[in-house]
Design an enzyme around this catalytic site. Structure first.
Site, PDB file in Angstrom:
ATOM      1  N   GLY A 147       0.834  -1.190   0.000  1.00 63.48           N
ATOM      2  CA  GLY A 147       0.000   0.000   0.000  1.00 63.48           C
ATOM      3  C   GLY A 147       0.868   1.238   0.000  1.00 63.48           C
ATOM      4  CB  ALA A 230       2.873  -4.085   9.767  1.00 67.96           C
ATOM      5  NE  ARG A 231      -1.864  -0.729  13.891  1.00 70.30           N
ATOM      6  CZ  ARG A 231      -1.403   0.396  13.400  1.00 70.30           C
ATOM      7  NH1 ARG A 231      -0.108   0.506  13.110  1.00 70.30           N
ATOM      8  NH2 ARG A 231      -2.209   1.421  13.190  1.00 70.30           N
ATOM      9  CD  GLU A 259       2.831  -0.872  19.925  1.00 72.13           C
ATOM     10  OE1 GLU A 259       2.182   0.141  19.582  1.00 72.13           O
ATOM     11  OE2 GLU A 259       3.355  -1.664  19.126  1.00 72.13           O
ATOM     12  CG  HIS A 278       3.491   2.239  17.399  1.00 74.27           C
ATOM     13  ND1 HIS A 278       2.396   1.449  17.612  1.00 74.27           N
ATOM     14  CD2 HIS A 278       3.311   2.779  16.158  1.00 74.27           C
ATOM     15  CE1 HIS A 278       1.583   1.500  16.575  1.00 74.27           C
ATOM     16  NE2 HIS A 278       2.125   2.313  15.661  1.00 74.27           N
TER      17      HIS A 278
END
Length: 314
Positions: A147, A230-231, A259, A278
């Protein structure tokens, strides 16, 4: 005389409110500050801008307010939708974080490959310690998720003389003019033995949750680098710890699961792992870009047009 339309907006910080007041359409906007941690200040707000990296449970406080649009300040939105009351439409922050996240992804890759953390530790002890490093040049880099962030990473990789493989949910032609082949993620595991750096940029879905598991990590080339922007749950953390403990791979992580990562978590003490908290989108580029996106959304609402970046409705 025809009265011009007006819209109401809530923003989570006084800084954003001050920027809204400077827009050329500010005289048509009623702006209030609301961080969702308190009851709604109004029964109807056309545009609600969510706090950045908020507790997703706070989204439930929208239940007492009707909206036309809920604007996230993140690209990922799965946690928002999970707690969103019915009757709301969510837009994500596509166009805001891609450049910063791509910069961090390459920064993490270069820092790990060229052993910056080890050199920093040696320098703190006054030690001149030369270590074998790896380069991006002549290496194979896989971008998993093609993306906006994935494409921004490839754009920045163009000058590093690396071979790039692209992966997305389905195969397609990608990049400028559709000239770049995008492989299906289903083919990734078979190609892992020839990949030196895997960069994860996929959204978190049921398909991508624990995409990187024991079998995935075992298939990676010995000494290869896993970069996750990403995650956290895209990676099975327990499996990653096992792979790092054996020294099979290295990892550079901007996101983790859980997290925030607890102080006692084993990931902190393992060799070959670099962790940032993050901060992929949290750079000087974020604030002006989120203000520009909010301005575009306000203009769309004022003109009766469809806002951009709509990703979910309840």
């Amino acid at each position: 005389m025809i009265q011009e339309s007006r819209v109401s907006i809530s923003v989570p910080t006084p800084a954003l409110a001050a920027d809204i007041a400077q827009l050329d359409l500010a005289d048509r906007v009623e702006c209030i500050t609301w961080d969702l941690a308190t009851p709604s200040p109004s029964a109807h707000i056309e545009l609600v801008v969510l706090p950045y990296q908020q507790d997703p449970h706070l989204v439930a406080n929208l239940g007492a307010t009707t909206t036309q649009l809920v604007q996230a300040q993140t690209i990922g939105y799965e946690d928002i939708v999970a707690h969103l009351p019915p009757g709301h439409t969510v837009a994500n922050a596509r166009s805001v974080h891609e450049a910063s996240t791509a910069e961090l992804a390459l920064g993490l890759a270069l820092a790990s490959l060229r052993r910056f953390p080890e050199y920093s530790i040696a320098a703190q002890g006054g030690r001149w310690q030369q270590l074998p490093g790896q380069s991006l040049a002549d290496r194979t880099v896989a971008i998993v998720g093609y993306g906006g962030v994935g494409q921004a990473i490839e754009k920045r990789l163009d000058g590093f003389e690396a071979r790039v493989l692209r992966f997305a949910r389905t195969a397609r032609a990608g990049g400028p003019g559709g000239a770049r082949l995008v492989h299906p993620i289903s083919s990734l595991r078979g190609l892992l033995p020839e990949i030196d750096v895997v960069i994860l940029t996929v959204p978190l879905t049921e398909e991508t949750r624990h995409l990187v598991d024991d079998a995935f990590l075992a298939a990676m080339r010995p000494g290869a680098l896993l970069v996750n922007v990403a995650r956290g749950p895209v990676v099975d953390t327990d499996a990653l710890v096992r792979a790092l403990e054996t020294g099979h791979i290295r990892a550079a992580l901007d996101v983790t699961d859980p997290e925030p990562l607890p102080p006692e978590h084993p990931l902190w003490g393992l060799d070959g792992v670099l962790i940032t908290p993050h901060v992929g989108g949290a750079s000087s580029a974020m604030h002006p870009r989120i203000v520009a996106l909010i301005a575009r959304q306000l203009r769309a609402l004022l003109n009766g047009e469809t806002p951009e970046n709509i990703v979910a409705s309840r």
